[in-house]
Structure formats: C-alpha cells, structure tokens
Design a protein around this motif. Structure first.
Motif, PDB file in Angstrom:
ATOM      1  N   CYS A   1       0.821  -1.222   0.000  1.00 45.88           N
ATOM      2  CA  CYS A   1       0.000   0.000   0.000  1.00 45.88           C
ATOM      3  C   CYS A   1       0.852   1.268   0.000  1.00 45.88           C
ATOM      4  CB  CYS A   1      -0.916   0.005   1.220  1.00 45.88           C
ATOM      5  SG  CYS A   1      -1.912   1.507   1.321  1.00 45.88           S
TER       6      CYS A   1
ATOM      7  N   PRO B   1      -4.649  -1.338   4.647  1.00 42.17           N
ATOM      8  CA  PRO B   1      -5.932  -1.476   3.934  1.00 42.17           C
ATOM      9  C   PRO B   1      -6.923  -2.419   4.627  1.00 42.17           C
ATOM     10  CG  PRO B   1      -4.110  -1.515   2.382  1.00 42.17           C
ATOM     11  CD  PRO B   1      -3.496  -1.524   3.738  1.00 42.17           C
TER      12      PRO B   1
ATOM     13  N   SER C   1      -6.533   6.016   1.664  1.00 41.86           N
ATOM     14  CA  SER C   1      -6.251   5.123   0.538  1.00 41.86           C
ATOM     15  C   SER C   1      -6.363   5.905  -0.754  1.00 41.86           C
ATOM     16  CB  SER C   1      -7.266   3.979   0.527  1.00 41.86           C
ATOM     17  OG  SER C   1      -7.266   3.334  -0.725  1.00 41.86           O
TER      18      SER C   1
ATOM     19  N   HIS D   1     -10.094  -2.766  -1.971  1.00 35.27           N
ATOM     20  CA  HIS D   1     -10.258  -1.359  -2.378  1.00 35.27           C
ATOM     21  C   HIS D   1     -11.714  -1.036  -2.686  1.00 35.27           C
ATOM     22  CE1 HIS D   1     -10.031  -3.144  -6.378  1.00 35.27           C
ATOM     23  NE2 HIS D   1     -10.349  -1.984  -6.932  1.00 35.27           N
TER      24      HIS D   1
END
Lengths: 195, 458
Positions: free
Chosen positions: B316, B334, B355, B372
């Motif tokens: 990430c 995440p 994010s 995501h």
C-alpha cells in the motif's frame, strides 16, 4: 453457554447463502527430482542436508559434525553411544541444557523444505525448540512434492505435530535476518537410505 | 494506544516530517512486497491457489455456525476446553479467570492480533498479571509501551539504533550497540528465562480445523512452541473466522500464507495442536467481538476471509508512507481500514479515506478480498451516517457541483491551469493540502477536451 447460543444465533441470522467447497484443491506442480528440489530449498533456508547410507553411517557423521560438543541427545537407538544426555526426564524444563539433538522424523516436503515431526517421534514436545541445535533424520525416499501431497500422506492421529522448515529465525530488527531466534540456531537434515 | 487519538491524515503528517526516514520505511516494506512477488511466481498455479483459498473462505462464511460446532465437538473429544466470548471484555475475563484458577500471575504470549484488538495486556496488567510478549518484534514494541505497527512485522517502524537504545536500557546491552545479531541474542537470553519460568502460555490461532479439532500456529522464531510446550496451561485465542473445514485445506493456505507475508516458502514452525500433552490443560477461546455484525454486512463480510498475511500493507502506497501507528487500530493498513469501521464508525471514520483506491491491495490478497472496493463502499456508508467531517462534506459538495456542470467544469479547469502557471504560489502554499510533502505537478497547456476538440476539427 448463553454466549455460545447467542453467537451461533447471530451467525445463522447474518451468514450469506450457502456456497460449495471447490472440488479440486490439489495442484500438480511436480518436481522431476523431489530430492534435489528439497536440498535446494533447504540450502536457501540455512539448512545443511547430509545423505547417509544407514543409521551406523549417521552415527559416524554425527561424531564428525558435532565433534567436541557436550550435551548431545537423540531418540535414535543406533546413536545411543554418541549421545551423552538422557531424554528420560520428568520435567521438560530440564531439557534446556541440550546443545545438539538428533531426532527421527517422518517425511519432508520438496517445495518448502518442511519436515513433519509429531508426538510419534518425541518423548517431549518441546525438544525440537528447546535444543540449541537440531538435526532431523528422515528416510531418503520420504520426500513429497508439495503441501497437498503432504496432507494426503499425513495420517498422523497423535495429539501434536509440526512442519519444521529450517532453523529458528527473525528479521524483526530492521529486516536483518538473524538465525537462531528462540529455537534451534542451526539445522541439519539427514536423508537415510536404508531407514 | 496513545492518549489522544490523531486522525490518520494528521498522524501521517507527523510521520512525514522526516523525509529520509519515510523513504527508508517505504523502501523497506516495498522490499518485502518484492520478495512476495518473487516467491509467488515460483508457483505456476499461484492464481488458482488464490481462487481456491477464496472459495474455501466463502464456504466458511456460509457455514460458519456448523463448522464452529463441529470444531468444538472435535476439540472437546480431544480433551481441549472450549470457551465462547461475545466481545473483548468476555475474552479478557475468561483468560483472567483461567489464570486465577491456577494461581498464576505471569504469562508468556506469542503473537496474537486478537489480543491486541481486545487490549488484553492492559486489562491483565491492571489485574496483577504480568504478560510478556515473546515474538521479538512484539517484545520490542512492548518495552517501548506502544502497539505493533504491522501485523507480521510489529517493529518495522524502528531503526536498529532505536532497538539498541531500548535494549541498553531494559536488557543491559552495551550502549550504542546496533548489530542485529548481538541484539537478537540478548533478547533470546532474556526471553529464554521467561519461557523457563512461566506456567501459562497464550498463543494466537492461524487456522482452526473443523474436521479434526486441531488448530495451527505458525511462527518463524519458535516462540509459540517454546511457550506452549513448557507451560502447564496453554490458552489459544481465535476470532471465529479462523475456522477452515478440513485438514487438507491447510495445504492450500500454508502454501499461500508465508509467501504472501514475507516471501518465504513456508514459516519455520507450523505447529498443529490437537490434544494437550500429559498433565497439561489446553483452552481455546472463540471470539466474536463484532464479527457477527460484519458477517451481516453483505458489502463488507468478505473482510472476514483475511488470513493476516500483511501483504496489503506492504504494497500500500499510503501505508508505506504513513506507518502503521497512524491507523490507530490493532490492524493497520488497507485490511485494518475495512475491519475497524465495523467496530466503531465514529472512531475509525477516517480510515477508509486513507487510501488512493489504487487496488494494489486487492491484487496481492491471497484470499481475494475486494479490499479497495470495500474502502470505497465504506466511504459511502460513513458519509451517509454523518461520520465524515464537515470540511470533507463541503469539499465533496463543491466537487459535485463542478463535475455536474460541464461548462463550469471547463471554465474552472482553464482557470486552475492558468493560476498554476502564472501565480504558482496560489497553490504552492501550506493552505493547499495537496501541496503537503509533495510538489504540485507542471500544469498542462491544454486539457484533453480542448486537445480533442481541436484535433477533431483538423
């Protein structure tokens, strides 16, 4: 008991619709030569592999490899003369003195270098961890491809078992690899031809 | 955790003050990600393995109740005590009572993110129990009185010098020593003494196998086994999603776990606990703590498939440049950002926004969690529930106004480009959050639309 019922009730209420398990859970990445793959994998994880003809030759090799070491223990009868530390203790804490331990184990896995050992092979579960240095001996013919084959072979019904791959290690200090964290500082695998 | 909780963006700002340090953190984690890539590519069936693991975990979620009941029955037949805990408080009480029954006041513990989630150490310590974390990284952060910053690499945010100073203070190592070999050896001696003297050991659970009643604990250091096999009482704490149907399924998961986590072919020790050894007591605590709620959220239940490898953190771009502590939750990165809002939407409302939605996390996840997508969906849920700060709401409304009016959009684009070209200080200043820790890009001379219109004409 109330908590248990309540948790199960909530799960039943909230879980998704039933799906089915995948029919195939095995994959066939086979190695032409499982032994050379096994050796290659183990070398990469700081483990020496020694091939011997029989238990007698193993005893000779052990004498050479661990010359001058005191507090040597084993579960292999043919090595009784080599050992100077008895595993016949009531309290496993007494095993802390062991410097080198040679154990019989069941089989190895080519793909990841792991070796299966269990209650079947151990008077005390803590042995492979508490010893300063460890060696495991398996039959030379007992190397399977991967973990799928490993679990197919595994019919062990004992209370505890472990796949051990190499010596104990850590990289918790700035990602620098240190061999010998809490368990064995070194690892040797003996492949015994006439086991 | 810390006294006052900073939001992710504030904490990252602090983290980013030291540029060489951030670069080092970023590169260190990216290196782990690269090891994962190399290792996974050695298995031609890698993608099939991921798909299979994902399907097994989907099945697990759909049959959770039955699998847990089956596991409980088998474990009991094996002579293991099984406890159920609805929340963190119940879990912690169960542990405390077991220790009290045995008159034990000191315990060793191997890595268990669940006990971090339950803040067990704090609770036990208040009740007179001394808990020693035995994973080297965890021991380091415990001595520093801070939580782990990564689920697999708890002390990844620290430099050798920090650890050298810490060990000098607590373990009496030489001042200024930074050699990892020397420092690890000191920790080995220090913790051996704990293993030899503690009568209780607590471990986590990586996988609990319904058809055998066994549970698997994986470590590289051997600390879980050192603790468990020497102690009179072994307590294993598991979130209920750790269950898998059959022993043979371990073949799939053990091939994926270490390769995804550190790039190793398998962890050094993969211990299968089924029955207590003679004279020993073995206990399993099955914990809910919000998991049944998450199971009921169709958009988010997949997060319960997680096997805690940490691959999503290592890859990430936000985690690598903000550090685990900025997530102010036991599980960072995440996956932590989609698990935490389930526990407390107000407290963790900032995390799904930490994010770029680049999707790298979903691409490396060994059990194919749509991480995501879930981050994106959490944003909608949190905004609708009024958990998103006003300023963010104003920004989003302004953006929606611009984007929904094509002519206004074109005009503001042109205005923005000309401002950046002619009076760059208007955007290159500390009032613009996009300017923090980065330079604004060179503005293009024309927009794609202008270019397209021009070229269509020609």
């Amino acid at each position: 008991m109330q908590t248990r019922e309540e948790m199960l009730r909530k799960i039943r209420l909230n879980k998704p619709e039933r799906t089915s398990l995948p029919a195939n859970i095995r994959f066939d990445s086979q190695y032409e030569d499982t032994e050379s793959k096994f050796v290659e994998t183990l070398t990469a994880i700081y483990t020496e592999v020694v091939i011997v003809k029989n238990w007698e030759e193993l005893a000779v090799k052990a004498g050479e490899l661990y010359e001058g070491v005191v507090n040597k223990a084993t579960t292999i009868p043919e090595l009784n003369n080599w050992a100077d530390f008895s595993l016949n203790v009531a309290d496993p804490h007494e095993l802390e003195m062991i410097e080198i331990l040679i154990l019989k184990a069941e089989f190895g896995v080519a793909e990841n270098g792991a070796v299966w050992i269990s209650d079947n092979y151990l008077p005390h579960r803590v042995l492979p961890f508490i010893t300063q240095n460890l060696a495991l001996a398996i039959p030379r013919s007992a190397i399977v491809n991967n973990m799928h084959d490993a679990y197919e072979r595994l019919t062990d019904t004992t209370g505890w078992g472990c796949f051990i791959a190499g010596p104990s290690k850590t990289a918790d200090i700035e990602q620098s690899l240190v061999v010998g964290a809490h368990g064995a500082r070194s690892m040797v695998i003996f492949l015994v031809e006439e086991a | 955790m810390s006294k006052t909780i900073m939001e992710h963006s504030e904490a990252s700002e602090v983290f980013n003050r030291d540029e060489p340090y951030v670069d080092w953190h970023d590169e260190t984690l990216w290196f782990v990600r690269q090891k994962r890539d190399k290792s996974s590519k050695l298995l031609p069936e890698w993608e099939e393995l991921r798909e299979t693991a994902s399907q097994i975990k989907n099945y697990v979620l759909s049959e959770l109740d039955e699998l847990l009941v089956q596991f409980e029955q088998k474990a009991k037949e094996n002579g293991v005590h099984v406890h159920w805990a609805a929340n963190a408080a119940e879990h912690n009480e169960i542990v405390l009572n077991l220790l009290k029954q045995h008159g034990i006041t000191a315990m060793v513990k191997s890595k268990s993110m669940l006990t971090e989630e339950c803040h067990m150490n704090e609770f036990l310590s208040k009740n007179g129990i001394d808990v020693i974390d035995t994973d080297l990284g965890e021991r380091i952060v415990q001595l520093r009185k801070e939580p782990p910053s990564h689920i697999v690499l708890p002390a990844i945010h620290l430099k050798k010098k920090d650890i050298g100073d810490l060990f000098h203070e607590h373990l009496g190592t030489e001042a200024g020593a930074t050699d990892p070999q020397y420092l690890a050896e000191a920790a080995r001696q220090h913790l051996r003494d704990k293993f030899m003297t503690r009568r209780a050991a607590l471990t986590g659970v990586n996988f609990a196998v319904a058809d055998t009643g066994a549970f698997v604990v994986a470590t590289n250091e051997g600390n879980a086994d050192m603790g468990a096999h020497l102690a009179d009482i072994h307590i294993a704490s598991m979130g209920f999603e750790k269950i898998i149907p059959k022993q043979e399924h371990l073949g799939v998961f053990l091939r994926l776990l270490a390769r995804s986590a550190t790039g190793q072919p398998v962890t050094a020790y993969n211990s299968h606990f089924k029955k207590p050894r003679e004279g020993q007591e073995m206990h399993i605590i099955i914990v809910d703590n919000g998991r049944t709620t998450q199971l009921g959220r169709a958009d988010f239940r997949n997060s319960l498939k997680c096997i805690r490898c940490g691959a999503c953190m290592n890859t990430c771009p936000v985690y690598r440049r903000s550090g685990g502590h900025s997530y102010h939750n036991a599980v960072a990165g995440p996956i932590g950002s989609i698990l935490a809002p389930n526990l407390d939407m107000t407290k963790y409302a900032d995390l799904p926004f930490a994010s770029t939605l680049c999707g790298s996390c979903s691409n490396v996840c060994p059990v194919k969690i749509d991480i995501h997508d879930q981050l994106y969906k959490w944003r909608q849920v949190l905004a609708k529930g009024g958990h998103v700060p006003q300023t963010k709401g104003i920004g989003i409304r302004a953006m929606s106004m611009v984007l929904s009016q094509p002519r206004f959009y074109q005009w503001s684009g042109r205005l923005g480009r000309s401002v950046m070209r002619t009076v760059p200080f208007m955007v290159n200043n500390s009032l613009n959050p996009w300017y923090k820790q980065r330079d604004m890009p060179e503005p293009p001379k024309e927009s794609f639309r202008d270019w397209y219109v021009r070229n269509r004409k020609e």
